[in-house]
Enzyme design. Structure first.
Site, PDB file in Angstrom:
ATOM      1  CG  ASP A   1      41.997  36.675  46.522  1.00 21.15           C
ATOM      2  OD1 ASP A   1      41.951  36.566  44.965  1.00 21.15           O
ATOM      3  OD2 ASP A   1      41.304  37.211  46.789  1.00 21.15           O
ATOM      4  CB  SER A   2      43.899  33.583  42.162  1.00 21.56           C
ATOM      5  OG  SER A   2      44.717  34.516  40.865  1.00 21.56           O
TER       6      SER A   2
ATOM      7  CG  ASP B   1      43.975  39.965  44.086  1.00 25.07           C
ATOM      8  OD1 ASP B   1      43.297  41.343  44.529  1.00 25.07           O
ATOM      9  OD2 ASP B   1      43.072  39.350  44.009  1.00 25.07           O
TER      10      ASP B   1
ATOM     11  CE  LYS C   1      41.923  41.664  41.270  1.00 20.44           C
ATOM     12  NZ  LYS C   1      40.784  41.001  42.305  1.00 20.44           N
TER      13      LYS C   1
ATOM     14  CD  GLU D   1      36.981  39.541  45.586  1.00 15.85           C
ATOM     15  OE1 GLU D   1      35.760  38.722  45.687  1.00 15.85           O
ATOM     16  OE2 GLU D   1      38.303  39.157  44.867  1.00 15.85           O
TER      17      GLU D   1
ATOM     18  CD  GLU E   1      36.043  36.958  38.619  1.00 11.78           C
ATOM     19  OE1 GLU E   1      36.739  37.612  39.114  1.00 11.78           O
ATOM     20  OE2 GLU E   1      36.704  35.582  38.744  1.00 11.78           O
TER      21      GLU E   1
HETATM   22  O1  KIV Z   1      42.589  37.093  42.257  1.00 13.41           O
HETATM   23  C1  KIV Z   1      43.074  36.988  40.672  1.00 13.41           C
HETATM   24  O2  KIV Z   1      43.327  36.331  39.835  1.00 13.41           O
HETATM   25  C2  KIV Z   1      41.759  37.802  40.248  1.00 13.41           C
HETATM   26  C3  KIV Z   1      41.608  37.819  38.993  1.00 13.41           C
HETATM   27  C4  KIV Z   1      40.999  36.666  38.584  1.00 13.41           C
HETATM   28  C5  KIV Z   1      41.115  39.459  38.316  1.00 13.41           C
HETATM   29  O3  KIV Z   1      41.093  38.941  41.066  1.00 13.41           O
END
Ligand code: KIV
Length: 248
Positions: free
Chosen positions: A43-44, A82, A110, A112, A174
């Site tokens: 989600d970055s 994510d 994934k 959080e 992280e």
């Molecule tokens: O969103 C992302 O890029 C991430 C990484 C920092 C692991 O969660």
């Protein structure tokens, strides 16, 4: 394509796991051609691709467009979707959204932290889950290293053991101290994937824009710029402009 079981097996064989974020067709193709183990559609992308300040600015609609593009570009690579902010706010919502990632071709998801009952529910439905502990950008008040105090370190360690017991096939750690990353790596059966978790995790992940030098900004202290694509790109555009001006 590596399955979650193949990834878990790498830990027992002491084989390092390489993961990179990618967000679109072209870069996913490059990452697959390079032989990356896993691509994370992080989600970055809210920051790197869409220019938002926070990852909270995007939802499933955006994530699915990018995830589908990555899956088309890297059809033979394990792609992780994510879960964006609030997409896992309760077990059923998380399951519905996780399914949407799998439906566009992702191999796993994934999320959080340890939202209440969510990982348990996803695992009961056989959804392969990559956990994410330590610094949690969706909810963090700042981007400082986590786990520096004894209390914080213990909480992260407990969370790691918890997600391991729930059957997460791997976990991202992280921005935590190296000693903590090393300790957790020894204590859990799932592979640990560090992004600022020290040298001794079972694998590493970086944000593609940092690793490929896609922007001129400072990168996090734990990242490495392996190539300067920003300069290459600017030079390429300059060459093009010159060529246009010269009527070439
Ligand atoms: O969103 C992302 O890029 C991430 C990484 C920092 C692991 O969660």
């Amino acid at each position: 394509m590596l399955t979650p079981e193949d990834i878990k097996a790498k830990k027992s064989k002491h084989e390092m796991i390489s993961m990179i974020t990618a967000y679109d067709f072209a870069f996913a193709k490059m990452a697959e051609a390079a032989g990356i183990d896993q691509i994370l559609v992080g989600d970055s992308l809210a920051n790197t691709m869409l220019g938002y300040k926070s990852t909270r600015e995007i939802g499933m609609t955006e994530m699915l467009i990018f995830a589908a593009a990555v899956c088309r570009g890297a059809p033979n690579t394990h792609v992780i979707g994510d879960m964006p902010y609030m997409s896992d706010k309760d077990p059923q919502t998380a399951y519905d959204n996780a399914r949407r990632f799998l439906d566009v071709g992702c191999s796993s998801i994934k999320l959080e932290g340890t939202p209440e009952g969510v990982i348990e529910f996803l695992r009961s439905k056989d959804i392969p889950v990559c956990a994410h502990l330590g610094l949690l950008p969706q909810t963090a008040e700042n981007f400082k290293q986590k786990g520096r105090t004894e209390e914080e370190a213990r909480a992260i360690e407990e969370a790691a053991k918890f997600v391991d017991s729930l059957g997460c096939f791997e976990m991202v750690l992280e921005h935590i101290p190296e000693e903590l990353g090393t300790k957790i790596t020894k204590e859990v059966s799932a592979p640990t994937i560090g992004i600022g978790g020290g040298k001794f995790t079972d694998g590493h992940v970086l944000v593609m824009h940092d690793a490929l030098g896609m922007h001129p900004n400072k990168i996090p202290p734990f990242a490495t710029k392996f190539v300067d694509m920003y300069s290459v790109g600017v030079q390429g555009f300059k060459n093009y402009i010159e060529s246009v001006k010269a009527r070439a």
